[in-house]
Design a protein around this motif. Sequence first.
Motif, short mmCIF file in Angstrom:
data_model
loop_
_atom_site.label_atom_id
_atom_site.label_comp_id
_atom_site.label_asym_id
_atom_site.label_seq_id
_atom_site.Cartn_x
_atom_site.Cartn_y
_atom_site.Cartn_z
N VAL A 1 119.07 5.96 58.45
CA VAL A 1 119.78 5.32 57.15
C VAL A 1 120.96 4.70 57.77
O VAL A 1 121.69 5.57 58.29
CB VAL A 1 120.21 6.56 56.26
CG1 VAL A 1 120.86 6.11 54.95
CG2 VAL A 1 118.62 7.17 55.61
N GLN A 2 121.37 3.38 57.26
CA GLN A 2 122.32 2.83 57.59
C GLN A 2 123.45 2.93 56.60
O GLN A 2 123.23 2.90 55.22
CB GLN A 2 121.84 1.20 57.80
CG GLN A 2 123.34 0.69 57.97
CD GLN A 2 123.13 -0.72 58.42
OE1 GLN A 2 122.60 -1.57 57.47
NE2 GLN A 2 123.15 -1.49 59.67
N VAL A 3 124.59 3.17 56.95
CA VAL A 3 125.93 3.37 56.09
C VAL A 3 127.09 2.52 56.49
O VAL A 3 127.34 2.29 57.57
CB VAL A 3 126.56 4.80 56.08
CG1 VAL A 3 127.52 5.04 54.93
CG2 VAL A 3 125.21 5.75 55.50
N THR A 4 127.34 1.35 55.35
CA THR A 4 128.41 0.61 55.66
C THR A 4 129.33 0.53 54.61
O THR A 4 129.00 1.06 53.37
CB THR A 4 127.66 -0.91 55.66
OG1 THR A 4 126.88 -1.15 54.52
CG2 THR A 4 126.71 -0.95 56.93
N GLY A 5 130.45 -0.16 54.81
CA GLY A 5 131.25 -0.40 53.75
C GLY A 5 132.48 0.58 53.34
O GLY A 5 133.04 0.60 52.20
N ALA A 6 132.71 1.56 54.23
CA ALA A 6 133.70 2.49 54.19
C ALA A 6 135.11 1.75 54.33
O ALA A 6 135.16 0.84 55.01
CB ALA A 6 133.51 3.81 55.36
N ARG A 7 135.86 1.89 53.40
CA ARG A 7 137.24 1.49 53.45
C ARG A 7 138.23 2.50 53.49
O ARG A 7 138.00 3.60 53.04
CB ARG A 7 137.32 0.42 52.04
CG ARG A 7 136.57 -0.78 52.00
CD ARG A 7 136.73 -1.61 52.99
NE ARG A 7 135.74 -2.70 53.05
CZ ARG A 7 134.92 -2.84 53.89
NH1 ARG A 7 134.46 -1.87 54.72
NH2 ARG A 7 133.83 -3.89 53.80
N GLY A 8 139.51 2.11 54.03
CA GLY A 8 140.54 3.27 54.13
C GLY A 8 141.87 2.54 53.76
O GLY A 8 141.99 1.48 53.84
#
Length: 458
Positions: A301-308
């Motif tokens: 499963v690909q997970v993208t888009g985490a922002r900080g």
Amino acid sequence: MTKQVFHVGNAAGFSTDRLDSAAPVVAALIASGAPSALFFETLAERTLAFAQRAKLADPEKGYTPDLEGFLRPVLKDCVAHGIPVLGNFGAANPLGAARAIHRLARDLGIEGIRVAVVEGDDVREGLRSMQVQAWEEEALFDVRRDDIVAANVYLGAQPIADALALGADVVVTGRVTDSALALAPLIHHFGWPADDWDRMAAGVLTGHLLECGAQVTGGYFADPGYKDVAGMASIGYPIVEVSSDGDLVVTKPAGTGGRVDTRTVKEQILYEIHDPASYLTPDVTLDLTSVRIMDVGPDRVQVTGARGRAAPETLKVTISYAGGWLGEGEISYAGPGAAARARLAAAIARRRIETLFPGIDIRTDVIGLISIFDGDSGERARGMWDTEWEDVRVRVAVNTDDESTAAMAAREVETLYCAGPAGGGGVRRHVTPRIKTASCLVPRESVQPKFRLVPADE
């Protein structure tokens, strides 16, 4: 241009997790040929308090009791293949854990192992002089109390990354955020700056996905007929493949049980998240609102888009303090009329304990009829006493300030053998100390993390 990828594996989500979970993870890390790290997460809120008590009883103890059991199956392979091992298994005594790892290494014939410790999380001695602030909705805790057993601040990833920069094969910590154990090797490998908030966010999300071990690979997810999971007896523990730009792929070792799909990943992402837009850590404020999750292959499963965003200026401290004693006793009833006999047993025990120890906190449950859904008052159970249920177990629990009262109250359950209803059996009773916890915030600058290599002869 091919992205650089670093693999982070997890082999424990709590202190008594499976001891044979690490070997398949390490085999997969080695087979991948990619740079990688392995971590063990073994601390819950109260674990440190019990570890402090163990250290007071024996200054060489106070680290995770199963430390050797976790490391023995994989330490030699990890050192041989340059896979650093990280763990908060130091608990109240990181130095003691480091010494134990050196002893284990000698036993395994590993030469020249470099073991580092990260310390500075134990703020019990200095807490009274800090500018303490209340945490979330909790009332401000009185740090002048004399029954504090443990007070540990959640450290971030930087001192762990600094320890890796010393060339450590194993980094032992006490209290750090769970996510820091995954973020630190990423900072060390990719050279991510501490203020690259989106990459810090990706690293924290990596740790959050991994921190509960098999929870993201189908553990604590299975619900037969609704959410089926195959092979849970040999469930694979997770690996996250992290690219240099912060994209993630969650997976598990080939040939292991369990499953990785968008549902298991979503459940883990939401685990213990109060505000998806502001998940506070010492390293970054993680924003999950733009995260995208997509199946990209079997158990991948690909997970993208985490922002900080910038990390908060305060750090969270968990305080553990003495909470009295818990006395418990259980007895079973089976066959026709079991529910009625259980009701009588519970009533007898309650009547005697309330008479012998006026004012004591007491709770009775009938496990198999209702227990988890009921409160201490037993209100819901009262509406179910006429249920014809033929296999139930009565539990009586008391909370008191002294051990002897807890023991005497629990003993009342055993007296039901001959002085209670017909057919009681299988009594178990025990007394345990209780630890309560509270949290507060302290200024970041009041905490000074330290890291160093521990020589084999120290």
